[in-house]
Design an enzyme around this catalytic site. Structure first.
Site, mmCIF file in Angstrom:
data_model
loop_
_atom_site.group_PDB
_atom_site.id
_atom_site.type_symbol
_atom_site.label_atom_id
_atom_site.label_comp_id
_atom_site.label_asym_id
_atom_site.label_seq_id
_atom_site.Cartn_x
_atom_site.Cartn_y
_atom_site.Cartn_z
ATOM 1 C CE LYS A 186 35.251 5.893 -13.833
ATOM 2 N NZ LYS A 186 34.304 7.005 -13.633
ATOM 3 N N GLY A 228 35.886 15.955 -20.501
ATOM 4 C CA GLY A 228 35.289 16.340 -19.221
ATOM 5 C C GLY A 228 35.724 17.735 -18.824
ATOM 6 C CB SER A 229 35.515 19.459 -15.591
ATOM 7 O OG SER A 229 36.391 18.732 -14.737
ATOM 8 C CB THR A 253 38.616 16.209 -14.309
ATOM 9 O OG1 THR A 253 37.599 16.427 -13.321
ATOM 10 C CG2 THR A 253 39.011 14.748 -14.298
ATOM 11 C CD GLU A 267 35.465 17.970 -25.971
ATOM 12 O OE1 GLU A 267 35.234 18.845 -25.104
ATOM 13 O OE2 GLU A 267 34.607 17.190 -26.402
#
Length: 495
Positions: free
Chosen positions: A196, A247-248, A251, A269
């Site tokens: 995704k 990502g963050s 999230t 990560e």
């Protein structure tokens, strides 16, 4: 591909572009790849060039039901893919790397336009080349059974088997390269993968998948494009056995919560706010380019970029001056222009974050040495390469991850204080120490709370060197043998 922060004189940065880089053949192949990923029945949404804001293509907007179908197909295909064995899977990954090489210029053009990074420097061509390099390394890396006991009475081995179906959720800053970081080891170990991509940069990833799928069996690697609801469903899907996410931190926490239902294994990560410490014996001129590219690779839009720099008082002004001169000299502009090596922010949200943090630093006494404002003459999302001196911990530009072209430089006089301040934030992805004395640098490095600490460089990655974060920057390792283990299930054979 061992270091994404080459000097400006490195041939990888200044070397000539391929002969047809601006010719019709590259543009035609780019169009052909974009045609492959265009929604077949209309719909979808426009994706804009980050630099010019012109529409470059349409991306699918797939539904949760379509994602469920993709996972079901990947689950059905997985046993046969695993049964091929390591040798055949490696052969196919090497063939896929060859296909990427053949399409590298077209892929580089797509990611340059969609993400914003220039073709040259540590940019789009670098990213396309990295995709092939990581595939080849995953194919060639050997993961042998580990004999844990062999005492004449007991023989026990630890082996690694496929997890099953891997859900790979990627970011927008290095969309193709990070996708391959997730895809390559997962496929190598016999997993199937549902990818995704970020809703900001789906075209480059879908184009890359289409190239890789030229050699793979059906449904081994599937891309599903759409909004955040697809990522949430992928993380919580009962038939997903492993989730890989870049990502963050916010999230990442949601993915951890989602995985409680399916007990999916995780590699996360997450965000970084990497600190660099310059010791008093460092040579400001010798380290200036390394510091600059450690901070400003991909216009600062890199998780493991140098984001706050602590410099000893005795050489502080010299380091600040050297960085300011580079910031004024390094060319920024539209990525398809061969002379540029820095580009725009990828999206409006990130542009607003950088603008807010720099303005706040000014209000809190920050001295703008270079940049400090939007570069509206270049385009809507361009922000000048910015060095801000005379700021301190507690200022938002230091404490928050800027993820853009703005570096705060913080003065210190005691190295113990610098170490404490470097360790004082939640992030722990990378860090660096800069010194003419490698032994002294290593002693400081061992005390920093980060997954990787570089000495006299920052942000370099290598496909055989494990990479991952600590604290709020996530957990799990990627790359090399440890990366293969991370996408596998350990099994003990005892007897």
């Amino acid at each position: 591909m061992s270091d994404p922060t080459p000097a400006l004189t490195d041939p990888a940065v200044d070397g000539d572009a391929p002969a047809d880089a601006t010719g019709a053949s590259s543009a035609q192949e780019e169009d052909a790849l974009l045609d492959r990923v265009r929604p077949v029945a209309g719909g979808g949404r426009d994706i804009k060039d980050a630099a010019t804001r012109q529409v470059i293509g349409r991306a699918p907007e797939q539904s949760v039901a379509e994602l469920d179908d993709a996972v079901a197909r990947a689950k059905a295909a997985q046993p046969a893919w695993e049964a091929l064995g390591h040798e055949e899977r490696s052969r196919l990954l090497l063939a896929a790397a060859d296909r990427i090489d053949a399409s590298a210029e077209a892929l580089a053009r797509i990611v340059s336009r969609e993400q914003g990074k220039p073709l040259n420097g540590p940019g789009a061509r670098f990213e396309a080349g990295g995709c092939a390099a990581w595939l080849r390394t995953a194919a060639a890396t050997v993961l042998e059974p580990e004999v844990v006991v062999d005492d004449g009475e007991v023989h026990a081995e630890l082996i690694y088997k496929a997890v099953g179906v891997v859900g790979a959720i990627g970011p927008w800053n290095w969309p193709m390269l990070i996708a391959v970081w997730q895809i390559a080891p997962a496929l190598r170990m016999g997993n199937t993968v549902v990818v995704k991509p970020s809703e900001y940069t789906p075209l480059s990833v879908l184009a890359l998948l289409s190239v890789i799928n030229e050699v793979l069996p059906a449904d081994v690697l599937i891309g599903v494009a759409g909004g955040r609801e697809l990522g949430a469903r992928l993380a919580s899907h009962p038939d997903i056995d492993k989730v890989m996410f870049t990502g963050s931190t916010a999230t990442g926490r949601k993915i951890i919560e989602s995985s409680a239902g399916n007990l999916a294994r995780l590699t996360l990560e997450l965000g970084g706010n990497d600190a660099g410490i310059v010791l008093p014996d460092a040579d400001p001129q010798a380290i200036a380019e390394g510091l600059f590219w450690g901070a400003f690779i991909n216009t600062g839009q890199t998780c493991a970029a140098l984001k706050r720099l602590y410099v000893h008082d005795s050489i502080y002004e010299d380091v600040v001056s050297a960085l300011g001169q580079l910031a004024e000299q390094v060319p920024m502009g539209v990525g398809l222009d061969e002379e540029n090596v820095l580009g725009p922010l990828q999206n409006e949200q990130q542009f607003d974050i950088v603008s807010r943090l720099v303005e706040d630093a000014k209000r809190n006494g920050g001295r703008v040495v270079a940049g400090g404002s939007p570069a509206a003459e270049l385009g809507e999302l361009f922000y000048r390469t910015t060095i801000v001196a005379d700021v301190a911990d507690g200022v938002a530009l230091v404490d928050e991850e800027q993820f853009g072209p703005a570096l705060p430089v913080i003065r210190y006089s005691d190295v113990e204080d610098a170490i404490a301040r470097a360790n004082g934030l939640e992030a722990g992805l990378g860090a660096s120490v800069w010194s003419s004395d490698r032994d002294a640098a290593r002693k400081v490095a061992q005390r920093l709370q980060a997954g990787t600490v570089w000495i006299n460089s920052h942000g370099g990655v290598h496909p055989m060197i494990p990479f991952g974060g600590v604290k709020g920057s996530g957990y799990g390792l990627e790359f090399g043998v440890e990366g293969l283990k991370a996408v596998a299930v350990p099994q003990v054979i005892n007897g």
